[in-house]
Motif scaffolding. Structure first.
Motif, PDB file in Angstrom:
ATOM      1  N   PRO A   1       0.826  -1.219   0.000  1.00 38.02           N
ATOM      2  CA  PRO A   1       0.000   0.000   0.000  1.00 38.02           C
ATOM      3  C   PRO A   1       0.856   1.263   0.000  1.00 38.02           C
ATOM      4  O   PRO A   1       2.018   1.267   0.420  1.00 38.02           O
ATOM      5  CB  PRO A   1      -0.812  -0.129   1.289  1.00 38.02           C
ATOM      6  CG  PRO A   1      -0.778  -1.562   1.642  1.00 38.02           C
ATOM      7  CD  PRO A   1       0.503  -2.095   1.125  1.00 38.02           C
ATOM      8  N   SER A   2       0.268   2.338  -0.495  1.00 34.96           N
ATOM      9  CA  SER A   2       0.982   3.613  -0.574  1.00 34.96           C
ATOM     10  C   SER A   2       1.201   4.184   0.826  1.00 34.96           C
ATOM     11  O   SER A   2       0.279   4.188   1.656  1.00 34.96           O
ATOM     12  CB  SER A   2       0.176   4.602  -1.419  1.00 34.96           C
ATOM     13  OG  SER A   2       0.806   5.860  -1.419  1.00 34.96           O
ATOM     14  N   PRO A   3       2.417   4.687   1.116  1.00 37.30           N
ATOM     15  CA  PRO A   3       2.674   5.253   2.453  1.00 37.30           C
ATOM     16  C   PRO A   3       2.053   6.632   2.660  1.00 37.30           C
ATOM     17  O   PRO A   3       2.201   7.213   3.728  1.00 37.30           O
ATOM     18  CB  PRO A   3       4.207   5.326   2.498  1.00 37.30           C
ATOM     19  CG  PRO A   3       4.627   5.434   1.086  1.00 37.30           C
ATOM     20  CD  PRO A   3       3.622   4.684   0.272  1.00 37.30           C
ATOM     21  N   GLU A   4       1.349   7.175   1.628  1.00 35.95           N
ATOM     22  CA  GLU A   4       0.760   8.517   1.772  1.00 35.95           C
ATOM     23  C   GLU A   4      -0.434   8.504   2.717  1.00 35.95           C
ATOM     24  O   GLU A   4      -0.648   9.452   3.470  1.00 35.95           O
ATOM     25  CB  GLU A   4       0.335   9.036   0.394  1.00 35.95           C
ATOM     26  CG  GLU A   4       1.522   9.243  -0.559  1.00 35.95           C
ATOM     27  CD  GLU A   4       1.073   9.701  -1.925  1.00 35.95           C
ATOM     28  OE1 GLU A   4      -0.162   9.818  -2.130  1.00 35.95           O
ATOM     29  OE2 GLU A   4       1.937   9.936  -2.789  1.00 35.95           O
ATOM     30  N   TRP A   5      -1.211   7.437   2.692  1.00 37.24           N
ATOM     31  CA  TRP A   5      -2.421   7.393   3.504  1.00 37.24           C
ATOM     32  C   TRP A   5      -2.430   6.250   4.526  1.00 37.24           C
ATOM     33  O   TRP A   5      -3.424   6.030   5.215  1.00 37.24           O
ATOM     34  CB  TRP A   5      -3.657   7.265   2.626  1.00 37.24           C
ATOM     35  CG  TRP A   5      -3.599   6.098   1.669  1.00 37.24           C
ATOM     36  CD1 TRP A   5      -2.962   6.056   0.479  1.00 37.24           C
ATOM     37  CD2 TRP A   5      -4.196   4.817   1.857  1.00 37.24           C
ATOM     38  NE1 TRP A   5      -3.105   4.834  -0.114  1.00 37.24           N
ATOM     39  CE2 TRP A   5      -3.883   4.050   0.718  1.00 37.24           C
ATOM     40  CE3 TRP A   5      -4.972   4.243   2.851  1.00 37.24           C
ATOM     41  CZ2 TRP A   5      -4.297   2.748   0.557  1.00 37.24           C
ATOM     42  CZ3 TRP A   5      -5.402   2.946   2.683  1.00 37.24           C
ATOM     43  CH2 TRP A   5      -5.060   2.207   1.551  1.00 37.24           C
ATOM     44  N   ILE A   6      -1.279   5.503   4.612  1.00 34.14           N
ATOM     45  CA  ILE A   6      -1.165   4.416   5.584  1.00 34.14           C
ATOM     46  C   ILE A   6       0.131   4.613   6.375  1.00 34.14           C
ATOM     47  O   ILE A   6       1.169   4.978   5.809  1.00 34.14           O
ATOM     48  CB  ILE A   6      -1.158   3.039   4.890  1.00 34.14           C
ATOM     49  CG1 ILE A   6      -2.521   2.773   4.263  1.00 34.14           C
ATOM     50  CG2 ILE A   6      -0.833   1.921   5.868  1.00 34.14           C
ATOM     51  CD1 ILE A   6      -2.627   1.470   3.544  1.00 34.14           C
ATOM     52  N   LYS A   7       0.094   4.343   7.651  1.00 36.54           N
ATOM     53  CA  LYS A   7       1.269   4.486   8.497  1.00 36.54           C
ATOM     54  C   LYS A   7       2.302   3.407   8.166  1.00 36.54           C
ATOM     55  O   LYS A   7       1.945   2.316   7.714  1.00 36.54           O
ATOM     56  CB  LYS A   7       0.867   4.368   9.965  1.00 36.54           C
ATOM     57  CG  LYS A   7       0.077   5.552  10.481  1.00 36.54           C
ATOM     58  CD  LYS A   7      -0.200   5.392  11.964  1.00 36.54           C
ATOM     59  CE  LYS A   7      -0.957   6.600  12.498  1.00 36.54           C
ATOM     60  NZ  LYS A   7      -1.221   6.482  13.959  1.00 36.54           N
TER      61      LYS A   7
ATOM     62  N   ALA B   1       1.708  -0.040   9.779  1.00 37.24           N
ATOM     63  CA  ALA B   1       0.689  -0.876   9.127  1.00 37.24           C
ATOM     64  C   ALA B   1       1.257  -1.554   7.879  1.00 37.24           C
ATOM     65  O   ALA B   1       0.950  -2.715   7.586  1.00 37.24           O
ATOM     66  CB  ALA B   1      -0.529  -0.033   8.770  1.00 37.24           C
ATOM     67  N   ILE B   2       2.089  -0.811   7.120  1.00 39.63           N
ATOM     68  CA  ILE B   2       2.703  -1.400   5.910  1.00 39.63           C
ATOM     69  C   ILE B   2       3.615  -2.565   6.296  1.00 39.63           C
ATOM     70  O   ILE B   2       3.605  -3.627   5.661  1.00 39.63           O
ATOM     71  CB  ILE B   2       3.484  -0.319   5.143  1.00 39.63           C
ATOM     72  CG1 ILE B   2       2.512   0.741   4.604  1.00 39.63           C
ATOM     73  CG2 ILE B   2       4.272  -0.926   4.001  1.00 39.63           C
ATOM     74  CD1 ILE B   2       3.191   1.942   3.998  1.00 39.63           C
TER      75      ILE B   2
ATOM     76  N   ALA C   1       3.206  -6.445   5.244  1.00 42.49           N
ATOM     77  CA  ALA C   1       4.279  -7.145   4.528  1.00 42.49           C
ATOM     78  C   ALA C   1       4.696  -8.410   5.262  1.00 42.49           C
ATOM     79  O   ALA C   1       4.993  -9.442   4.637  1.00 42.49           O
ATOM     80  CB  ALA C   1       5.477  -6.206   4.355  1.00 42.49           C
ATOM     81  N   LEU C   2       4.736  -8.355   6.603  1.00 39.29           N
ATOM     82  CA  LEU C   2       5.073  -9.552   7.378  1.00 39.29           C
ATOM     83  C   LEU C   2       4.025 -10.639   7.203  1.00 39.29           C
ATOM     84  O   LEU C   2       4.349 -11.833   7.129  1.00 39.29           O
ATOM     85  CB  LEU C   2       5.212  -9.189   8.858  1.00 39.29           C
ATOM     86  CG  LEU C   2       6.485  -8.431   9.269  1.00 39.29           C
ATOM     87  CD1 LEU C   2       6.353  -7.893  10.676  1.00 39.29           C
ATOM     88  CD2 LEU C   2       7.694  -9.348   9.168  1.00 39.29           C
ATOM     89  N   GLY C   3       2.758 -10.233   7.131  1.00 39.09           N
ATOM     90  CA  GLY C   3       1.686 -11.214   6.979  1.00 39.09           C
ATOM     91  C   GLY C   3       1.678 -11.872   5.618  1.00 39.09           C
ATOM     92  O   GLY C   3       1.323 -13.048   5.494  1.00 39.09           O
ATOM     93  N   THR C   4       2.068 -11.154   4.579  1.00 41.87           N
ATOM     94  CA  THR C   4       2.062 -11.708   3.209  1.00 41.87           C
ATOM     95  C   THR C   4       3.406 -12.273   2.786  1.00 41.87           C
ATOM     96  O   THR C   4       3.548 -12.755   1.657  1.00 41.87           O
ATOM     97  CB  THR C   4       1.639 -10.617   2.213  1.00 41.87           C
ATOM     98  OG1 THR C   4       2.512  -9.480   2.359  1.00 41.87           O
ATOM     99  CG2 THR C   4       0.205 -10.185   2.453  1.00 41.87           C
ATOM    100  N   GLY C   5       4.417 -12.193   3.667  1.00 40.20           N
ATOM    101  CA  GLY C   5       5.739 -12.715   3.326  1.00 40.20           C
ATOM    102  C   GLY C   5       6.502 -11.846   2.352  1.00 40.20           C
ATOM    103  O   GLY C   5       7.378 -12.350   1.630  1.00 40.20           O
ATOM    104  N   LYS C   6       6.207 -10.552   2.289  1.00 43.20           N
ATOM    105  CA  LYS C   6       6.878  -9.639   1.361  1.00 43.20           C
ATOM    106  C   LYS C   6       7.726  -8.605   2.081  1.00 43.20           C
ATOM    107  O   LYS C   6       8.158  -7.628   1.492  1.00 43.20           O
ATOM    108  CB  LYS C   6       5.833  -8.912   0.495  1.00 43.20           C
ATOM    109  CG  LYS C   6       5.028  -9.847  -0.381  1.00 43.20           C
ATOM    110  CD  LYS C   6       3.974  -9.102  -1.161  1.00 43.20           C
ATOM    111  CE  LYS C   6       3.127 -10.050  -2.013  1.00 43.20           C
ATOM    112  NZ  LYS C   6       2.067  -9.322  -2.746  1.00 43.20           N
TER     113      LYS C   6
END
Length: 432
Positions: free
Chosen positions: A161-167, A170-171, A175-180
């Motif tokens: 997700p874009s860091p403009e509207w998400i902390k 949270a990113i 990423a940890l949950g999806t393995g990325k």
């Protein structure tokens, strides 16, 4: 002989040896317990004929080198079977639940009191099952028809997700949950062993089980050159050790030893007296010269004004000549600008050539193993079959070399591990 008195019953019981009688009676009782006398039994009941020969254990040669532990593990691990074949298994949440609580839940469900979470979970399972059955036919018929990408190429960067509207927290969590998730240190990390050798090298064409004549002869020639180089090294060591000493025929004798040790003794060499006389005359002459120089130095007079003016005049003239010479050199250099440009170009070309040579040297260094220990890397022997050993098919082909040794040498070539040598274990006797 026992000379004790035996005239009455008491002395008879006291002085007579009854061990033989007791032993005979004990043997009779034993035979009755076993089932009769052994002397009366037939041979078939006493002896058995062995139909299978017992295996004779082979004697191990102590001088023979033991197999490496890595090869012994490949042959299988000996030992007894598992004494506990049925192991503990993981209990399910339903089995792990308290039986009293489980009974209470079942009573509530039978009476009609069902919790909301059980109802929701049942509805979710039904919804998922319907969705799975709906997509079942589509999954069976789904096929890729266009291959407009490289299957083995580099994968695309993970889209987050874009860091403009998400902390950023949270990113990172997503990423940890999806393995990325990629840590900062891993982004700029360069994993290099200082070599460009592939992990699995392609073997020579002559090492095939059915090679052509040219390829097989080329591989034979390479193996022969390796053996010739080894022979040259052995000859070099022989030449620099044993070959340096004279043979028994040319060995020094007692007479030659005495002549060599007596050199330089004046009594034994008459020429030494003449040389000493010449050295004494030369020394006296040098002493006379030194005395004359000292007398001249002591007789020096201070410089006059005229001498000082002349010296100063000469100094100014030399400075003027030096300035004129520098000016002339500059004028000449202005004239030879073209030749200077040529020299600069030659120097620039030389620096470029040196840089290219350095690059080639670095590439050459990366195409071989580095020295990571006190031992030099020894390449693996070329695995080769002679002409009469070639079978032409894989069925009758005999194994040549070891796969484990090949992988071990490959790790050393690619600087993954250092070069190692088998250490000899010295058994030290303990003091009693």
């Amino acid at each position: 002989m026992n000379k004790a008195s035996k005239k009455n019953k008491k002395s008879w019981r006291k002085n007579v040896d009854m061990t033989g009688v007791n032993q005979f009676l004990e043997e009779k009782r034993f035979e009755e317990r076993v089932g009769g006398s052994f002397a009366d039994r037939p041979d078939e009941k006493l002896f058995t004929i062995e139909k299978e020969a017992k295996p004779v254990p082979e004697k191990r040669n102590r001088k023979e080198v033991k197999k490496l532990r890595c090869f012994a593990n490949l042959e299988g691990l000996p030992g007894a079977k598992d004494p506990k074949p049925i192991r503990n298994f993981t209990l399910k949440p339903e089995d792990r639940e308290n039986p009293i609580v489980r009974d209470m839940k079942t009573k509530k469900i039978k009476s009609g009191k069902i919790q909301k979470k059980f109802v929701d979970s049942k509805l979710d399972r039904q919804k998922f099952q319907k969705m799975k059955e709906a997509n079942k036919a589509e999954a069976m018929t789904r096929r890729r028809t266009e291959f407009d990408f490289d299957l083995w190429g580099a994968s695309e960067d993970p889209k987050l997700p874009s860091p403009e509207w998400i902390k950023p927290e949270a990113i990172t969590h997503a990423a940890l949950g999806t393995g990325k998730f990629v840590p900062k240190s891993a982004k700029s990390r360069e994993i290099s062993t200082g070599t460009k050798l592939p992990a699995v090298e392609v073997p020579d064409a002559g090492a095939s089980y059915n090679p052509s004549v040219e390829d097989h002869q080329t591989l034979l020639w390479k193996a022969a050159m390796v053996e010739i180089e080894k022979e040259k090294e052995i000859q070099k060591i022989e030449r620099q050790t044993t070959g340096m000493f004279p043979s028994r025929k040319n060995a020094p004798t007692e007479k030659s030893y005495i002549m060599e040790m007596s050199e330089g003794i004046v009594e034994l060499s008459p020429d030494m007296e003449n040389t000493e006389v010449e050295e004494e005359t030369i020394g006296n002459a040098s002493e006379l010269d030194v005395e004359e120089d000292c007398s001249n130095i002591s007789g020096l007079k201070p410089k006059t004004r005229k001498q000082k003016r002349d010296k100063r005049k000469r100094m100014f003239e030399e400075q003027k000549k030096a300035r004129e010479r520098d000016l002339k050199i500059r004028e000449i250099e202005v004239i030879r600008v073209k030749s200077i440009n040529k020299e600069l170009k030659v120097e620039e070309q030389q620096t470029v050539d040196n840089q290219e040579k350095k690059k080639v040297a670095v590439e050459k260094k990366m195409s071989g193993p580095l020295k990571l220990s006190n031992y030099d890397y020894e390449p693996q022997d070329i695995e080769i079959k002679l002409s009469d050993e070639l079978t032409g098919n894989l069925r009758n082909l005999k194994q040549e070399g070891s796969l484990l040794e090949d992988r071990f040498k490959s790790l050393q070539r690619r600087n993954m591990i250092e070069v190692r040598v088998k250490q000899k274990t010295v058994k030290r006797l303990k003091r009693k």
